[in-house]
Design a protein around this motif. Structure first.
Motif, PDB file in Angstrom:
ATOM      1  N   SER A 167       3.093   6.427  -2.517  1.00  0.00           N
ATOM      2  CA  SER A 167       2.890   5.431  -3.562  1.00  0.00           C
ATOM      3  C   SER A 167       2.878   6.154  -4.902  1.00  0.00           C
ATOM      4  O   SER A 167       2.778   7.391  -4.954  1.00  0.00           O
ATOM      5  CB  SER A 167       1.572   4.684  -3.353  1.00  0.00           C
ATOM      6  N   GLU A 168       2.968   5.412  -5.985  1.00  0.00           N
ATOM      7  CA  GLU A 168       2.933   6.064  -7.302  1.00  0.00           C
ATOM      8  C   GLU A 168       1.593   6.767  -7.511  1.00  0.00           C
ATOM      9  O   GLU A 168       1.526   7.844  -8.106  1.00  0.00           O
ATOM     10  CB  GLU A 168       3.173   5.046  -8.420  1.00  0.00           C
ATOM     11  N   LYS A 169       0.521   6.179  -6.996  1.00  0.00           N
ATOM     12  CA  LYS A 169      -0.803   6.777  -7.128  1.00  0.00           C
ATOM     13  C   LYS A 169      -0.862   8.173  -6.503  1.00  0.00           C
ATOM     14  O   LYS A 169      -1.610   9.043  -6.948  1.00  0.00           O
ATOM     15  CB  LYS A 169      -1.839   5.861  -6.481  1.00  0.00           C
ATOM     16  N   SER A 170      -0.049   8.390  -5.460  1.00  0.00           N
ATOM     17  CA  SER A 170      -0.052   9.678  -4.756  1.00  0.00           C
ATOM     18  C   SER A 170       0.416  10.822  -5.643  1.00  0.00           C
ATOM     19  O   SER A 170       0.137  11.994  -5.357  1.00  0.00           O
ATOM     20  CB  SER A 170       0.843   9.610  -3.511  1.00  0.00           C
ATOM     21  N   TYR A 220       9.281   7.665 -11.580  1.00  0.00           N
ATOM     22  CA  TYR A 220       8.972   6.575 -10.638  1.00  0.00           C
ATOM     23  C   TYR A 220       9.273   5.214 -11.280  1.00  0.00           C
ATOM     24  O   TYR A 220       9.780   4.301 -10.627  1.00  0.00           O
ATOM     25  CB  TYR A 220       7.498   6.655 -10.232  1.00  0.00           C
ATOM     26  N   LYS A 221       8.972   5.097 -12.565  1.00  0.00           N
ATOM     27  CA  LYS A 221       9.200   3.826 -13.264  1.00  0.00           C
ATOM     28  C   LYS A 221      10.683   3.572 -13.537  1.00  0.00           C
ATOM     29  O   LYS A 221      11.065   2.460 -13.945  1.00  0.00           O
ATOM     30  CB  LYS A 221       8.397   3.802 -14.560  1.00  0.00           C
ATOM     31  N   ASP A 266      -0.654  11.727  -8.437  1.00  0.00           N
ATOM     32  CA  ASP A 266      -1.783  12.424  -9.069  1.00  0.00           C
ATOM     33  C   ASP A 266      -2.454  13.438  -8.149  1.00  0.00           C
ATOM     34  O   ASP A 266      -3.208  14.290  -8.617  1.00  0.00           O
ATOM     35  CB  ASP A 266      -2.814  11.401  -9.557  1.00  0.00           C
ATOM     36  N   SER A 267      -2.197  13.359  -6.856  1.00  0.00           N
ATOM     37  CA  SER A 267      -2.769  14.343  -5.926  1.00  0.00           C
ATOM     38  C   SER A 267      -1.684  15.231  -5.324  1.00  0.00           C
ATOM     39  O   SER A 267      -1.922  15.944  -4.353  1.00  0.00           O
ATOM     40  CB  SER A 267      -3.536  13.630  -4.800  1.00  0.00           C
ATOM     41  N   LYS A 313       0.830  -1.209   0.000  1.00  0.00           N
ATOM     42  CA  LYS A 313       0.000   0.000   0.000  1.00  0.00           C
ATOM     43  C   LYS A 313       0.862   1.254   0.000  1.00  0.00           C
ATOM     44  O   LYS A 313       0.557   2.237  -0.689  1.00  0.00           O
ATOM     45  CB  LYS A 313      -0.907  -0.013   1.240  1.00  0.00           C
ATOM     46  N   LYS A 350       2.873  15.733 -13.862  1.00  0.00           N
ATOM     47  CA  LYS A 350       2.505  14.443 -13.275  1.00  0.00           C
ATOM     48  C   LYS A 350       3.032  13.287 -14.122  1.00  0.00           C
ATOM     49  O   LYS A 350       3.577  12.305 -13.605  1.00  0.00           O
ATOM     50  CB  LYS A 350       0.983  14.332 -13.130  1.00  0.00           C
ATOM     51  N   HIS A 404       5.621  10.268 -13.080  1.00  0.00           N
ATOM     52  CA  HIS A 404       5.317   8.841 -13.265  1.00  0.00           C
ATOM     53  C   HIS A 404       6.464   8.161 -14.026  1.00  0.00           C
ATOM     54  O   HIS A 404       6.833   7.018 -13.712  1.00  0.00           O
ATOM     55  CB  HIS A 404       4.009   8.663 -14.031  1.00  0.00           C
TER      56      HIS A 404
END
Length: 369
Positions: free
Chosen positions: A265-268, A303-304, A270-271, A216, A296, A300
């Motif tokens: 997290s990577e999802k974070s 991150y990759k 976007d916010s 998570k 953004k 990403h």
């Protein structure tokens, strides 16, 4: 801690004027709201005998004294008393309040009704709230606690990208909501299943706490970019290309030779927002800005580019788990979670009930969509 944000939009040649601490009373005020509250109780009390009326009235009055002040803090909430759907829900809440002698239930019902006011445009949420109101007096103390803590593990995560601060925030949350001994065995799960708050998966074991959080909060457990490497030089250029500051990269707290994006997290990403400063009359004023889509996308890509070394990943995960254990309430939850006998899914009813109970113990928690 969330920052306050004020956004103003105006057309050409128009004026923007901001005023604070101005209260305009519109619609239903508190006096009329209390009158409607008791008028609706008249609907619920018709099924009571004279012997039960006095005690029921006392309990409903306790519920009223918890609900109305909370509604008064939410702009426009009192106008819900003019909504027929809310009135029917209130009648159901009256019946539940009248049958329970558990003081905490009045606060829990209040949180559920506030949730209906704030998120009532969603039909699925509305159904979940209606059913949750009906079972407030039926759910046991230990089952409610277990449901709330399990919900918090699954649905809350820190906003901050700092590992130390993020884990401290989570530990503080569980300190507030672990208000009693956590339930053992599986009776509490069976009880919640009967109430349609969870759906157990008898033949599937629950994911270990350490594995759950390391996935998570994958941004904390990622390897990152090695300092002074070719990738590091490339990443610095990528950051400059989209006009972001270099300090969007931070030293990896669990891997001192590496840097990472300061996200949980990577999802974070976007916010994510960033702060820059402008000079106003000789003073530096911080301005928080949302990232553009291009910025953004670039983050990403960065991150990759993180190194994918299995040995390093395992070492960082171990260090992360050591940090979890150091924090007393995260460790209490870890020991409890790893003894849960089977996996389970929290239903819509369980979610609104758990969230309302969590908010009852920590008012700073955000609302969930």
């Amino acid at each position: 801690m969330a920052s306050e944000k004020q956004v103003q939009k105006a057309g050409e040649n128009s004026q923007q004027i901001q005023a604070q601490s101005i209260i305009i009373h519109n619609g239903i005020e508190e006096k009329r709201a209390r009158e409607i509250f008791m008028e609706m109780f008249a609907v619920a009390k018709k099924d009571l005998t004279n012997e039960a009326f006095s005690l029921a009235t006392q309990r409903v009055t306790n519920f009223e004294n918890d609900l109305i002040p909370k509604m008064g803090k939410v702009h426009g909430a009192m106008n819900a008393f003019a909504d027929p759907d809310f009135q029917f829900l209130l009648t159901s809440a009256h019946k539940t309040a009248a049958t329970t002698d558990r003081e905490a239930d009045y606060s829990l019902l209040s949180e559920l009704l506030l949730r209906r006011i704030q998120k009532g445009d969603n039909r699925k949420t509305r159904v979940g709230i209606r059913k949750a109101v009906e079972i407030v007096d039926e759910i046991s103390d230990d089952a409610l606690l277990g449901l709330t803590v399990a919900f918090a593990v699954q649905f809350y995560q820190p906003i901050t990208g700092s590992i130390t601060d993020g884990l401290d925030v989570l530990d503080g949350l569980f300190k507030k909501i672990c208000y009693d001994r956590l339930p053992e065995n599986r009776e509490w799960l069976d009880h919640l299943d009967i109430l349609d708050a969870v759906r157990p998966s008898t033949f599937v074991s629950i994911k270990k706490y350490e594995d759950f959080y390391s996935e998570k909060l994958s941004g904390f457990c990622a390897v990152g970019i090695k300092k002074n490497s070719d990738d590091y030089t490339k990443v610095i250029e990528m950051i400059k290309e989209v006009a972001l500051p270099e300090n969007i990269l931070c030293n990896h707290e669990l891997n001192e030779e590496y840097v990472r994006l300061e996200v949980a997290s990577e999802k974070s990403i976007d916010s994510l927002a960033w702060t820059h400063f402008c000079n106003l009359e000789g003073k530096k004023i911080p301005i928080k800005a949302e990232l553009s889509d291009n910025q953004k996308q670039q983050l990403h890509r960065i991150y990759k580019m993180y190194e994918n070394n299995g040995t390093l990943k395992a070492d960082i995960k171990k260090r992360f788990c050591d940090e979890l254990v150091k924090r007393p309430y995260l460790n209490i939850v870890r020991e409890w979670w790893n003894k849960i006998p089977s996996s389970f899914t929290i239903t819509a009813v369980g979610k609104v009930l758990a969230h309302a109970n969590a908010k009852r113990n920590d008012e700073t928690l955000p609302d969930l969509d």
